[in-house]
Motif scaffolding. Structure first.
Motif, PDB file in Angstrom:
ATOM      1  N   ASP B 164       0.829  -1.211   0.000  1.00 30.27           N
ATOM      2  CA  ASP B 164       0.000   0.000   0.000  1.00 30.27           C
ATOM      3  C   ASP B 164       0.865   1.264   0.000  1.00 30.27           C
ATOM      4  O   ASP B 164       0.529   2.251  -0.648  1.00 30.27           O
ATOM      5  CB  ASP B 164      -0.934  -0.002   1.216  1.00 30.27           C
ATOM      6  CG  ASP B 164      -2.060  -1.022   1.049  1.00 30.27           C
ATOM      7  OD1 ASP B 164      -2.281  -1.456  -0.103  1.00 30.27           O
ATOM      8  OD2 ASP B 164      -2.690  -1.382   2.053  1.00 30.27           O
ATOM      9  N   VAL B 165       1.969   1.225   0.739  1.00 31.34           N
ATOM     10  CA  VAL B 165       2.854   2.396   0.779  1.00 31.34           C
ATOM     11  C   VAL B 165       3.509   2.609  -0.586  1.00 31.34           C
ATOM     12  O   VAL B 165       3.534   3.716  -1.123  1.00 31.34           O
ATOM     13  CB  VAL B 165       3.946   2.219   1.858  1.00 31.34           C
ATOM     14  CG1 VAL B 165       4.970   3.348   1.769  1.00 31.34           C
ATOM     15  CG2 VAL B 165       3.320   2.180   3.245  1.00 31.34           C
ATOM     16  N   LEU B 166       4.018   1.511  -1.165  1.00 30.50           N
ATOM     17  CA  LEU B 166       4.817   1.650  -2.386  1.00 30.50           C
ATOM     18  C   LEU B 166       3.972   1.838  -3.641  1.00 30.50           C
ATOM     19  O   LEU B 166       4.480   2.307  -4.660  1.00 30.50           O
ATOM     20  CB  LEU B 166       5.713   0.417  -2.553  1.00 30.50           C
ATOM     21  CG  LEU B 166       6.765   0.261  -1.468  1.00 30.50           C
ATOM     22  CD1 LEU B 166       7.616  -0.960  -1.730  1.00 30.50           C
ATOM     23  CD2 LEU B 166       7.649   1.500  -1.387  1.00 30.50           C
ATOM     24  N   ALA B 167       2.694   1.495  -3.580  1.00 32.42           N
ATOM     25  CA  ALA B 167       1.855   1.673  -4.758  1.00 32.42           C
ATOM     26  C   ALA B 167       1.416   3.125  -4.913  1.00 32.42           C
ATOM     27  O   ALA B 167       0.939   3.526  -5.968  1.00 32.42           O
ATOM     28  CB  ALA B 167       0.618   0.760  -4.667  1.00 32.42           C
ATOM     29  N   GLY B 168       1.605   3.932  -3.872  1.00 30.75           N
ATOM     30  CA  GLY B 168       1.101   5.302  -3.872  1.00 30.75           C
ATOM     31  C   GLY B 168       1.914   6.246  -4.737  1.00 30.75           C
ATOM     32  O   GLY B 168       3.017   5.921  -5.164  1.00 30.75           O
ATOM     33  N   PRO B 169       1.358   7.436  -4.980  1.00 31.22           N
ATOM     34  CA  PRO B 169       2.026   8.405  -5.850  1.00 31.22           C
ATOM     35  C   PRO B 169       3.346   8.910  -5.292  1.00 31.22           C
ATOM     36  O   PRO B 169       4.207   9.346  -6.060  1.00 31.22           O
ATOM     37  CB  PRO B 169       1.018   9.549  -5.969  1.00 31.22           C
ATOM     38  CG  PRO B 169      -0.094   9.244  -5.075  1.00 31.22           C
ATOM     39  CD  PRO B 169       0.029   7.862  -4.553  1.00 31.22           C
ATOM     40  N   GLU B 170       3.523   8.856  -3.975  1.00 31.02           N
ATOM     41  CA  GLU B 170       4.766   9.405  -3.422  1.00 31.02           C
ATOM     42  C   GLU B 170       5.974   8.594  -3.876  1.00 31.02           C
ATOM     43  O   GLU B 170       7.086   9.108  -3.922  1.00 31.02           O
ATOM     44  CB  GLU B 170       4.705   9.440  -1.891  1.00 31.02           C
ATOM     45  CG  GLU B 170       5.764  10.361  -1.324  1.00 31.02           C
ATOM     46  CD  GLU B 170       5.614  10.583   0.164  1.00 31.02           C
ATOM     47  OE1 GLU B 170       6.441  11.305   0.733  1.00 31.02           O
ATOM     48  OE2 GLU B 170       4.668  10.044   0.764  1.00 31.02           O
ATOM     49  N   ALA B 171       5.759   7.335  -4.221  1.00 32.48           N
ATOM     50  CA  ALA B 171       6.881   6.491  -4.649  1.00 32.48           C
ATOM     51  C   ALA B 171       7.128   6.596  -6.145  1.00 32.48           C
ATOM     52  O   ALA B 171       8.096   6.043  -6.652  1.00 32.48           O
ATOM     53  CB  ALA B 171       6.603   5.040  -4.263  1.00 32.48           C
ATOM     54  N   SER B 172       6.273   7.329  -6.861  1.00 33.41           N
ATOM     55  CA  SER B 172       6.350   7.292  -8.326  1.00 33.41           C
ATOM     56  C   SER B 172       7.477   8.126  -8.917  1.00 33.41           C
ATOM     57  O   SER B 172       7.870   7.903 -10.040  1.00 33.41           O
ATOM     58  CB  SER B 172       5.027   7.753  -8.935  1.00 33.41           C
ATOM     59  OG  SER B 172       4.046   6.776  -8.702  1.00 33.41           O
ATOM     60  N   LEU B 173       7.980   9.105  -8.157  1.00 34.79           N
ATOM     61  CA  LEU B 173       9.053   9.921  -8.729  1.00 34.79           C
ATOM     62  C   LEU B 173      10.440   9.405  -8.341  1.00 34.79           C
ATOM     63  O   LEU B 173      11.446  10.003  -8.705  1.00 34.79           O
ATOM     64  CB  LEU B 173       8.914  11.389  -8.312  1.00 34.79           C
ATOM     65  CG  LEU B 173       8.052  12.246  -9.235  1.00 34.79           C
ATOM     66  CD1 LEU B 173       8.112  13.709  -8.830  1.00 34.79           C
ATOM     67  CD2 LEU B 173       8.452  12.092 -10.686  1.00 34.79           C
ATOM     68  N   LEU B 174      10.479   8.288  -7.616  1.00 36.95           N
ATOM     69  CA  LEU B 174      11.786   7.726  -7.258  1.00 36.95           C
ATOM     70  C   LEU B 174      12.385   7.077  -8.489  1.00 36.95           C
ATOM     71  O   LEU B 174      11.687   6.531  -9.328  1.00 36.95           O
ATOM     72  CB  LEU B 174      11.623   6.694  -6.141  1.00 36.95           C
ATOM     73  CG  LEU B 174      11.041   7.262  -4.840  1.00 36.95           C
ATOM     74  CD1 LEU B 174      10.693   6.146  -3.872  1.00 36.95           C
ATOM     75  CD2 LEU B 174      12.016   8.224  -4.201  1.00 36.95           C
ATOM     76  N   ASP B 175      13.723   7.146  -8.591  1.00 43.93           N
ATOM     77  CA  ASP B 175      14.363   6.610  -9.779  1.00 43.93           C
ATOM     78  C   ASP B 175      15.031   5.264  -9.524  1.00 43.93           C
ATOM     79  O   ASP B 175      15.286   4.510 -10.440  1.00 43.93           O
ATOM     80  CB  ASP B 175      15.409   7.591 -10.310  1.00 43.93           C
ATOM     81  CG  ASP B 175      14.733   8.766 -10.990  1.00 43.93           C
ATOM     82  OD1 ASP B 175      13.765   8.523 -11.733  1.00 43.93           O
ATOM     83  OD2 ASP B 175      15.141   9.909 -10.765  1.00 43.93           O
ATOM     84  N   TYR B 176      15.362   4.989  -8.271  1.00 40.51           N
ATOM     85  CA  TYR B 176      16.025   3.727  -7.973  1.00 40.51           C
ATOM     86  C   TYR B 176      15.262   3.006  -6.870  1.00 40.51           C
ATOM     87  O   TYR B 176      14.667   3.628  -6.008  1.00 40.51           O
ATOM     88  CB  TYR B 176      17.467   3.961  -7.497  1.00 40.51           C
ATOM     89  CG  TYR B 176      18.317   4.763  -8.445  1.00 40.51           C
ATOM     90  CD1 TYR B 176      18.933   4.154  -9.526  1.00 40.51           C
ATOM     91  CD2 TYR B 176      18.500   6.120  -8.262  1.00 40.51           C
ATOM     92  CE1 TYR B 176      19.726   4.882 -10.387  1.00 40.51           C
ATOM     93  CE2 TYR B 176      19.289   6.860  -9.116  1.00 40.51           C
ATOM     94  CZ  TYR B 176      19.903   6.230 -10.182  1.00 40.51           C
ATOM     95  OH  TYR B 176      20.682   6.957 -11.030  1.00 40.51           O
ATOM     96  N   GLN B 177      15.336   1.681  -6.920  1.00 42.68           N
ATOM     97  CA  GLN B 177      14.641   0.901  -5.900  1.00 42.68           C
ATOM     98  C   GLN B 177      15.557   0.773  -4.681  1.00 42.68           C
ATOM     99  O   GLN B 177      15.990  -0.292  -4.344  1.00 42.68           O
ATOM    100  CB  GLN B 177      14.325  -0.491  -6.460  1.00 42.68           C
ATOM    101  CG  GLN B 177      13.905  -1.475  -5.392  1.00 42.68           C
ATOM    102  CD  GLN B 177      13.699  -2.854  -5.935  1.00 42.68           C
ATOM    103  OE1 GLN B 177      12.744  -3.081  -6.624  1.00 42.68           O
ATOM    104  NE2 GLN B 177      14.577  -3.780  -5.599  1.00 42.68           N
TER     105      GLN B 177
END
Lengths: 125, 248
Positions: B164-177
Motif C-alpha cells: 500500500d505504501v509503495l503503490a502510492g504516488p509518493e513512490a512514483s518519482l523515485l528513480d532507484y529501488q
C-alpha cells in the motif's frame, strides 16, 4: 537616430504585441497567459515611460536606477523557472503513473479478451 | 505507527514481480525457477525492451505487463506492485531478471518474514559486497539512519502494508529501488529485516547502479540530495500528494 525612449518604447510595444498575439492564438494557456499578460503590461509601461524607472530607483534607494528592471526581471525569470520545474515534476509523476496504469489495463484487456492480440506499440517517438 | 504483519505470508498468496529490460536470455529460466521454488504467480514487467523478453516470459508461464516506454527498474517494479494491489495479492516478492538471485533461496525470505514479522524482508548477500559498495553503504547508513547492509538488493519481500505504501504516488518519482524506497517505507512505520541469501554472478548485463564511475557519482549525488531533502519529510506532504494524484 533614435532616442533611448523611442528604442525602449519600440521594444516594449513589440514584446507586448508578440505576447498578446500568442495568448490570443491559444499558444499560452490558463495561468501562463495571466503571467505573460503581466509581463507584457510591465514591458509596455516601462518601455513607453522610462522615467518610471528613475522614479522607482529613487523610491527604492537604488543608486543606479537602470539596473532595477534587470534585477526584477532576473528574479521573475528565476521564479518562473522554478515553477516550470515544479510543474514538470508533477507531470512526470502523472505520466509515470498513467504509463503503469495503461500497462495494467492492457494486460486486463488481453486477459478478458482471451487472445494475446498484436503486441502493443511503443509510444516513444 | 508500526504495522506488523499479523499472519506470516504464504508464497501461494504472493505475486513475484520481475522487472526486465532486454533480458530475453535469462528471464525464461528465472520465471521457471521462481514458479518451481514458490509455486506462486509470476509477473514480468517488460520495461520497454527491444528484444522479446515479454514473449519469453509468457512462454515460461508468467503474466506480463508491457510499459509503453522505459520507466527504469523501480518504475517497472512499481507497476508490478500496483498490479498486485489491484488484484489483492497479500505480498509481493521482487527479484532481478538477470538470474543473479537463486530461486532455491526464495523460501528463505518467507522464513525470515515468519520469524521477524517484518513488513519488508531484504535478501542480502553479505559476502559478495565489493569494497566500493561497502564504502557506499556505510555512507548511506550514516546519512539515512537505516540499519541495513545492502541498499540496492533487488531481492525483496513486501507484505500488504508495504504494498500500500509503495503503490502510492509518493513512490512514483523515485528513480532507484533503494534509499528513496527504503526511507519511504521507514517513514510509514514499516519494519524491515534482512536475511542472507547466496547470489550468483550475473549471467548477462550489468548493474544499473554500479555501471561506471560517472554513473556511481551521479547516483551518490542524487541519493545524497534525496536523503538531505527527506530528513524532516512530514506526512502532511504525503497526504497532499495522495489527494493530488489519486486519480492516476
Amino acid at each position: 537616430m533614435l532616442t533611448g525612449q523611442i528604442t525602449s518604447a519600440i521594444l516594449g510595444v513589440a514584446l507586448t504585441g508578440a505576447i498578446l498575439f500568442l495568448v490570443r492564438r491559444d499558444h499560452l494557456h490558463g495561468p501562463y497567459a495571466i503571467w505573460w499578460f503581466g509581463v507584457a503590461a510591465a514591458t509596455f509601461v516601462l518601455g513607453v515611460f522610462p522615467g518610471l524607472v528613475v522614479w522607482l530607483g529613487h523610491a527604492t534607494g537604488i543608486f543606479y536606477a537602470p539596473i532595477l528592471p534587470i534585477i526584477i526581471g532576473l528574479s521573475l525569470v528565476l521564479i518562473r523557472l522554478l515553477k516550470l520545474d515544479i510543474d514538470r515534476s508533477k507531470q512526470e509523476r502523472r505520466i509515470r503513473r498513467l504509463t503503469q496504469k495503461l500497462a495494467i489495463l492492457e494486460q486486463e484487456l488481453v486477459r478478458l479478451g482471451g487472445s494475446t492480440g498484436p503486441e502493443p506499440a511503443d509510444d516513444e517517438a | 505507527m508500526p504495522v506488523p504483519s499479523r499472519q506470516p505470508l504464504v508464497a501461494a498468496d504472493c505475486l513475484a514481480v520481475i522487472p526486465a529490460r532486454d533480458e530475453a536470455a535469462t528471464v525464461g529460466a528465472v520465471v521457471a525457477g521462481v514458479r518451481e521454488a514458490l509455486g506462486c504467480a509470476v509477473l514480468v514487467v517488460d520495461d520497454a525492451s527491444s528484444d522479446d523478453s515479454a514473449a519469453v516470459a509468457r512462454a515460461a508461464g508468467a503474466q506480463t505487463l508491457r510499459l509503453s516506454f522505459g520507466l527504469g527498474a523501480w518504475g517497472a517494479t512499481q507497476a508490478g506492485i500496483r498490479y498486485a494491489q489491484r488484484n489483492a495479492y497479500r505480498g509481493v516478492i521482487t527479484l532481478d531478471a538477470d538470474g543473479q538471485h537463486e530461486p532455491a533461496s526464495l523460501p528463505a525470505l518467507f522464513d525470515a518474514q515468519r520469524h521477524t514479522q517484518a513488513n519488508v524482508v531484504i535478501g542480502t548477500c553479505f559476502g559478495r559486497l565489493s569494497r566500493a559498495k561497502r564504502i557506499a553503504w556505510h555512507y548511506l547508513r550514516t546519512l539515512t539512519g537505516l540499519d541495513l547492509t545492502d541498499f540496492t538488493s533487488g531481492l525483496r519481500l513486501y507484505d500488504a502494508n508495504a504494498i500500500d505504501v509503495l503503490a502510492g504516488p509518493e513512490a512514483s518519482l523515485l528513480d532507484y529501488q533503494d534509499v528513496g524506497v527504503l526511507m519511504l517505507l521507514a517513514k510509514n512505520g514499516m519494519r524491515m529485516a534482512e536475511t542472507e541469501v547466496p547470489m550468483l554472478p550475473r549471467r548477462t548485463g550489468h548493474s544499473r547502479v554500479f555501471a561506471s564511475w560517472p554513473v556511481v557519482a551521479r547516483y551518490m549525488v542524487h541519493t545524497t540530495v534525496l536523503c538531505v531533502a527527506q530528513i524532516d519529510a512530514g506526512r502532511r506532504r504525503h497526504k497532499a500528494l495522495q489527494e493530488e494524484a489519486a486519480a492516476c
